[in-house]
Write an enzyme that holds these catalytic residues in place. Structure first.
Site: not given
Ligand code: TYM
Length: 325
Positions: A112, A193, A196
């Site tokens: 990022k 990957k 978003k």
């Molecule tokens: P975020 O919002 O980027 O994504 C949400 C969830 O989707 C999964 N994910 C994927 N899984 C498989 N293939 C992909 N291409 C893919 N893109 C996204 C992510 O692994 C995630 O599980 N940091 C976290 C948000 C967060 C969080 C937390 C998660 C904040 N606090 C506490 C767990 C526990 C995030 O950016 O997710």
């Protein structure tokens, strides 16, 4: 008592099939087994450039999609991070046991900070500490996420261990729970990957026509150039996606037909698209129905925060006592 489970998702960009296959399917599947708390992490989303006027709309539509996917607010808790101020309070405390070198090591920070070069803020570096706080605030033991979050989970355990070693045993060490589809790749470039921030997604609220356009032009086995060339399904991202959306019969039929060049990529993609839409159409329709009455969605989120707040307050009281604050 069922063990507690926590997970979060950012209201930044459109929620996509990577989120769904990698995390949300597990969020739904694990509801009967655990006490589940799911969070829309708006404080995380402000660490990259965003439009303030759009944030409430993003939170609302994300909540509607989550409920549309099967996050039933009667059987689990769904809320917005900034509605429970103890998240940031605990993050500050955990900062004091987090080695800054670990934060600079995080792959997501490196990616990022390269992507948003010139607007890297301290929040982006501190992001995983807030994530640890999200989880530890509820003493959650299980965290369903995609593969990209495993490193953050390791750090959350490290932070819990360091806190416990310094101040006494307050936090359990949380463990990630992955799906079989822990890393979904982009359709236009299967080496990247689906994400978003890269804009290479298939959105859960996206119009079917636009989804078909992306599936139609998706990159397949690069060695299959002409229709008459045999393809290798294991080297094809479209075939991988069949594994998550299509029936066992379709998959059994497609793999040998591709290898024998008996079907072309377009036919294979049409089948994928049709099977994908069997999953995505009902999600989109349920979300749109909920969005017709935004107040109903806000009420779900308010109720969720009310349920979380006492747990969060009890943990903070315990933390402050342990720390002599
Ligand atoms: P975020 O919002 O980027 O994504 C949400 C969830 O989707 C999964 N994910 C994927 N899984 C498989 N293939 C992909 N291409 C893919 N893109 C996204 C992510 O692994 C995630 O599980 N940091 C976290 C948000 C967060 C969080 C937390 C998660 C904040 N606090 C506490 C767990 C526990 C995030 O950016 O997710």
């Amino acid at each position: 008592m069922a063990k507690r489970l926590f997970s979060g998702i950012q209201p930044s960009g459109d929620i996509h099939i990577g989120n769904y296959l990698g995390a949300l399917r597990n969020w739904v599947a694990l509801i009967p087994e655990f006490e589940c708390i799911y969070c829309i992490v708006d404080y995380h989303a402000i660490t990259i450039p965003y439009e303030p006027a759009e944030m409430q709309g993003r939170i609302l539509s994300l909540a509607a999609v989550l409920v549309g996917c099967g996050i039933d607010p009667e059987r689990c808790t769904l809320f917005v991070q900034s509605h429970v101020p103890e998240h940031t309070e605990l993050a500050w405390v955990l900062n004091s046991v987090t080695p800054v070198g670990e934060l600079f090591r995080m792959t997501q920070f490196k990616d990022k900070s390269a992507q948003f070069e010139g607007s890297v803020n301290a929040g982006l570096l501190d992001y995983p500490v807030l994530q640890a706080a999200d989880i530890l605030l509820y003493k959650a033991e299980v965290v369903p996420v995609g593969e990209d979050q495993v490193q953050h989970l390791e750090l959350s355990r490290e932070i819990a261990r360091r806190f416990n070693a310094r101040y006494g045993p307050v936090f359990p060490e949380p463990k990630e729970r992955l799906t079989a589809a822990a890393r979904i790749m982009g359709l236009d470039d299967p080496t990247k990957k689906m994400s978003k921030s890269l804009g290479n997604t298939i959105g859960l609220l996206e119009e079917p026509k636009s989804i078909w356009e992306k599936v139609r032009t998706a990159v397949t086995d690069p060695a299959r150039i002409r229709r008459s060339d045999p393809g290798e399904p294991t080297k094809c991202n479209v075939f991988t996606l069949h594994g998550y959306f299509s029936s066992a019969e379709d998959i059994k039929r497609i793999a040998p037909a591709c290898r024998a060049a008996a079907i072309g990529c377009i036919e294979c993609k049409k089948t994928l698209y049709e099977n994908m839409m069997k999953v995505l159409d009902p999600i989109r329709e349920r979300a749109q129905a909920l969005l017709a009455d935004p107040e109903q969605v806000w009420a779900i989120l308010r109720r969720g925060a009310e349920r979380c707040r006492p747990i969060a307050q009890a943990t903070m009281a315990e933390v402050k006592k342990a720390m002599g604050l």
